[in-house]
Design a protein around this motif. Structure first.
Motif, short mmCIF file in Angstrom:
data_model
loop_
_atom_site.label_atom_id
_atom_site.label_comp_id
_atom_site.label_asym_id
_atom_site.label_seq_id
_atom_site.Cartn_x
_atom_site.Cartn_y
_atom_site.Cartn_z
N MET A 190 -51.02 8.44 12.68
CA MET A 190 -50.60 8.83 11.46
C MET A 190 -51.43 8.00 10.21
SD MET A 190 -46.37 9.33 11.74
CE MET A 190 -46.34 10.29 10.22
N PRO A 191 -52.25 8.73 9.77
CA PRO A 191 -53.14 7.95 8.80
C PRO A 191 -52.62 7.59 7.43
CG PRO A 191 -53.92 10.28 8.87
CD PRO A 191 -52.97 10.00 10.06
N ASP A 192 -51.53 8.45 7.04
CA ASP A 192 -51.17 8.62 5.59
C ASP A 192 -49.52 8.56 5.61
OD1 ASP A 192 -51.01 9.01 3.12
OD2 ASP A 192 -52.10 11.21 3.29
N LEU A 193 -49.28 7.36 5.62
CA LEU A 193 -47.56 7.24 5.62
C LEU A 193 -47.03 6.41 4.55
CD1 LEU A 193 -45.01 7.99 7.20
CD2 LEU A 193 -45.42 5.85 8.60
N PRO A 194 -46.95 6.91 3.43
CA PRO A 194 -46.47 6.30 2.17
C PRO A 194 -44.87 5.89 2.19
CG PRO A 194 -47.65 8.14 1.35
CD PRO A 194 -47.13 8.32 2.76
N ILE A 195 -44.49 4.79 2.68
CA ILE A 195 -43.10 4.22 2.89
C ILE A 195 -42.49 2.91 2.20
CG2 ILE A 195 -42.51 5.72 4.94
CD1 ILE A 195 -43.19 3.31 6.31
N ALA A 196 -41.27 2.78 1.97
CA ALA A 196 -40.97 1.66 1.29
C ALA A 196 -39.40 1.33 2.05
CB ALA A 196 -40.72 1.93 -0.12
N THR A 197 -39.24 -0.06 1.90
CA THR A 197 -38.01 -0.69 2.11
C THR A 197 -37.49 -1.04 1.02
OG1 THR A 197 -38.92 -2.66 3.09
CG2 THR A 197 -38.42 -1.09 4.72
N ILE A 198 -38.05 -0.97 -0.13
CA ILE A 198 -37.97 -1.85 -1.38
C ILE A 198 -38.32 -1.03 -2.50
CG2 ILE A 198 -38.33 -3.59 -3.15
CD1 ILE A 198 -37.95 -5.56 -1.41
N GLY A 199 -37.46 -0.60 -3.50
CA GLY A 199 -38.01 -0.02 -4.73
C GLY A 199 -37.67 1.45 -4.56
N GLY A 200 -37.98 2.54 -5.57
CA GLY A 200 -37.81 4.03 -5.42
C GLY A 200 -36.21 4.32 -5.20
N GLY A 201 -36.31 5.27 -4.34
CA GLY A 201 -34.96 5.81 -3.74
C GLY A 201 -34.37 4.90 -2.82
N THR A 202 -35.07 3.77 -2.28
CA THR A 202 -34.27 2.89 -1.19
C THR A 202 -33.19 2.21 -2.02
OG1 THR A 202 -35.78 1.06 -1.73
CG2 THR A 202 -36.43 2.54 -0.13
N ARG A 203 -32.92 2.25 -3.07
CA ARG A 203 -31.85 1.49 -3.80
C ARG A 203 -30.70 2.18 -3.79
NH1 ARG A 203 -35.17 2.50 -8.28
NH2 ARG A 203 -35.87 0.53 -8.45
N LEU A 204 -30.76 3.68 -3.62
CA LEU A 204 -29.60 4.14 -3.60
C LEU A 204 -28.67 4.07 -2.20
CD1 LEU A 204 -31.02 7.70 -4.77
CD2 LEU A 204 -29.74 6.33 -6.19
N GLU A 205 -27.33 3.88 -2.58
CA GLU A 205 -26.47 3.36 -1.59
C GLU A 205 -26.48 4.07 -0.18
OE1 GLU A 205 -25.69 4.50 -4.60
OE2 GLU A 205 -23.95 3.04 -5.44
N THR A 206 -26.56 5.51 -0.29
CA THR A 206 -26.66 6.15 1.33
C THR A 206 -28.12 5.82 1.80
OG1 THR A 206 -27.26 8.17 -0.06
CG2 THR A 206 -24.94 8.12 0.87
N ALA A 207 -28.99 5.73 0.88
CA ALA A 207 -30.38 5.49 1.54
C ALA A 207 -30.45 4.05 2.11
CB ALA A 207 -31.36 5.84 0.55
N ASN A 208 -29.94 3.18 1.29
CA ASN A 208 -29.85 1.82 1.81
C ASN A 208 -29.08 1.61 3.17
OD1 ASN A 208 -29.22 -1.33 1.04
ND2 ASN A 208 -31.17 -0.55 0.22
N GLU A 209 -27.96 2.56 3.04
CA GLU A 209 -27.25 2.36 4.44
C GLU A 209 -27.90 2.82 5.58
OE1 GLU A 209 -23.58 4.15 4.28
OE2 GLU A 209 -22.74 2.54 2.75
N GLY A 210 -28.88 3.98 5.41
CA GLY A 210 -29.64 4.43 6.35
C GLY A 210 -30.46 3.29 6.67
N LEU A 211 -31.25 2.55 6.02
CA LEU A 211 -32.27 1.57 6.38
C LEU A 211 -31.50 0.71 7.02
CD1 LEU A 211 -34.39 1.45 2.98
CD2 LEU A 211 -35.00 2.18 5.20
N LYS A 212 -30.29 0.14 6.57
CA LYS A 212 -29.67 -0.86 7.28
C LYS A 212 -29.17 -0.44 8.77
CE LYS A 212 -27.32 -3.16 3.45
NZ LYS A 212 -26.35 -3.26 2.48
N ILE A 213 -29.03 0.80 9.25
CA ILE A 213 -28.81 1.06 10.56
C ILE A 213 -30.07 0.87 11.36
CG2 ILE A 213 -28.73 3.28 12.12
CD1 ILE A 213 -27.56 4.77 9.81
N ILE A 214 -31.26 0.73 11.01
CA ILE A 214 -32.58 0.06 11.72
C ILE A 214 -32.95 -1.23 11.07
CG2 ILE A 214 -33.20 2.22 12.46
CD1 ILE A 214 -34.96 2.75 10.16
#
Ligand SMILES: CC(C)(COP(=O)([O-])OP(=O)([O-])OC[C@H]1O[C@@H](n2cnc3c(N)ncnc32)[C@H](O)[C@@H]1OP(=O)([O-])[O-])[C@@H](O)C(=O)NCCC(=O)NCCSC(=O)C[C@@](C)(O)CC(=O)[O-]
Ligand SMILES: NC(=O)C1=CN([C@@H]2O[C@H](COP(=O)(O)OP(=O)(O)OC[C@H]3O[C@@H](n4cnc5c(N)ncnc54)[C@H](OP(=O)(O)O)[C@@H]3O)[C@@H](O)[C@H]2O)C=CC1
Length: 400
Positions: A332-356
């Motif tokens: 995968m040459p082109d994977l724009p992702i984050a664990t801080i900022g943008g939509g990662t601060r929204l509570e459900t998204a943050n919980e999704g990140l916490k699962i991993i």
């Protein structure tokens, strides 16, 4: 002004939707009025959109305008998925938000085969976010001078760009393409744990102020499409954008047979005929089966910018029969992702990140390796199902 008055003004076209906030106690009250207006205007009931737990005051500050509620998408998990990465070294349950029946089951099957085979190898091989403005000059001769200016001044421009951020680093300005009297410098940054598009846009604008001061030329657009943001492109495939990630696995013959109900030979043949030749015949830019399925589901579950699914869908799947065992890989040459900022601060998204265990700083490399290993699992299962002739059956049973 009370609610009824606001709604009648909205219906009469005497007030704009975003102006409600000025007359409300707080963002949530404004949101409710806005939704009630839409219910009246569209003659429908929005009781489900109204039903949410997100802190909309916080969301309104940085993530949404004119809110009326939230959307809900079912979230499932696939796993355990064993990963032998540089950053991700564990067994993970991956959160996936989708409405496509059979997708999570399929990814789950890929995880089961990968884990039984000892785990996916995954590596991040490059990390960069780009912004490329378009600068208009008087002539080709002047365009070449502008290009030279970027090259000669790089160290000074790096300092200017980095003065706007404590995490972003300007790595290079390259390539710098000239077309007629237009110049397209591609600014390449590392952005830490954030996806970085706000960060690099702000930093690049600061450099353009210096360009105007020095040479009197200005950018006619801060994004000139050589970035390339939110569109599929050859430059992103070759140069990389966001995280560039690779993963592979060797699956013993008995696991291919018992978990995927097929053979390495059949998977190799389907991969060549479908992902390589079929994609070439179609003029596709993505030599894979369904990267977008895994990327889309993880992006929704973890608060990534959903428009970047188009970039994450690019990449190549390979499969090779090794004396009955299956060698399988994805790039995968082109994977724009984050664990801080943008939509990662929204509570459900943050919980999704916490699962991993991927919420917060120093986590983005781990997250990238989990994402590509999940893509590996999904590709493996779908190609396996196609090789076994099970695709239609699976979707009949789980998706209709
Ligand atoms: C549906 C399966 C998985 C059945 O697969 P199976 O091998 O018949 O099922 P099984 O009962 O023998 O179970 C095998 C494994 O599947 C998993 N599994 C099985 N059932 C479930 C379930 N209910 N919930 C969760 N996990 C499930 C589970 O992991 C299990 O292993 P275990 O964990 O027991 O060791 C298989 O037929 C399959 O993967 N089919 C492919 C479906 C698929 O990949 N769809 C992707 C979307 S298609 C699309 O959107 C894109 C497309 C296709 O148009 C792109 C293109 O052009 O190629
Ligand atoms: N502006 C545009 O053109 C575009 C914007 N977007 C949107 O941009 C948003 C993403 O932009 P992005 O800049 O990532 O996010 P944010 O604008 O949310 O900013 C994130 C900030 O977090 C700070 N930060 C704190 N800790 C870290 C860390 N460990 N690593 C990196 N940064 C850290 C950085 O501050 P500091 O810089 O001070 O170090 C960084 O700028 C998304 O909402 C996306 O939808 C998408 C496409 C285009």
């Amino acid at each position: 002004m009370d609610k009824e008055e606001i709604i009648s003004k909205l219906l009469a076209g005497e007030m704009k939707l975003y102006q409600i906030d000025k007359f409300s106690e707080n963002a949530t009250e404004a949101l409710d009025i806005r939704r009630e207006f839409i219910e009246k205007y569209s003659d429908c009931e929005l009781s489900q959109i109204a039903n949410y737990t997100l802190d909309m005051e916080m969301a309104m500050a940085k993530n949404i305008e004119n809110p009326i509620g939230t959307v809900q998408i079912p979230i499932g998990v696939a796993g355990p998925l064993k990963i032998n990465g540089e950053h991700a070294k564990d067994d993970f349950f991956v959160p996936l938000a989708t409405s496509e029946g059979a997708l999570v089951a399929s990814i789950n099957r890929g995880c089961s085969a990968i884990t039984a085979a000892g785990g996916a190898n995954a590596r991040v091989i490059a990390d960069k976010m780009t912004r490329a403005p378009v600068i208009k000059t008087e002539s080709l001769v002047e365009a070449v001078k502008v290009k030279q200016w970027f090259e000669d001044k790089f160290e000074e421009l790096k300092e200017i760009a980095e003065s706007t951020t404590s995490h972003g680093k300007l790595i290079k300005i390259d390539p710098i393409i000239i077309v007629g009297n237009y110049v397209y410098p591609r600014f390449v940054y590392s952005t830490g744990d954030s996806m970085g598009m706000n960060m690099v846009t702000i930093a690049t604008e600061k450099v353009l102020e210096k360009l105007y001061k020095d040479l009197g030329v200005h950018a006619i657009a801060l994004s000139g499409n050589l970035c390339v943001d939110k569109k599929p492109s050859a430059i992103n495939i070759v140069e990389g954008r966001g995280k560039t990630v690779v993963a592979d696995i060797l699956i013993p013959e008995d696991i291919v047979r018992t978990k995927l109900k097929t053979t390495a030979k059949a998977i190799e043949e389907v991969n060549i005929a479908k992902n390589l030749i079929g994609s070439a015949a179609a003029g596709s830019m993505a030599y894979n089966a369904h990267f977008a399925n895994m990327i889309g589901a993880i992006f929704l579950a973890t608060g990534q910018d959903e428009a970047h699914v188009v970039e994450g869908s690019l990449g190549i799947t390979t499969a090779e029969d090794k004396d009955g065992d299956l060698y399988f890989s994805v790039n995968m040459p082109d994977l724009p992702i984050a664990t801080i900022g943008g939509g990662t601060r929204l509570e459900t998204a943050n919980e999704g990140l916490k699962i991993i265990d991927c919420a917060g700083s120093e986590k983005v490399g781990k997250f990238a390796e989990i994402v590509i290993s999940t893509v590996l699992a999904g590709e493996l299962s779908l190609i396996g199902a196609l090789a076994a002739g099970h695709l239609a059956k699976a979707h009949k049973e789980l998706g209709r």
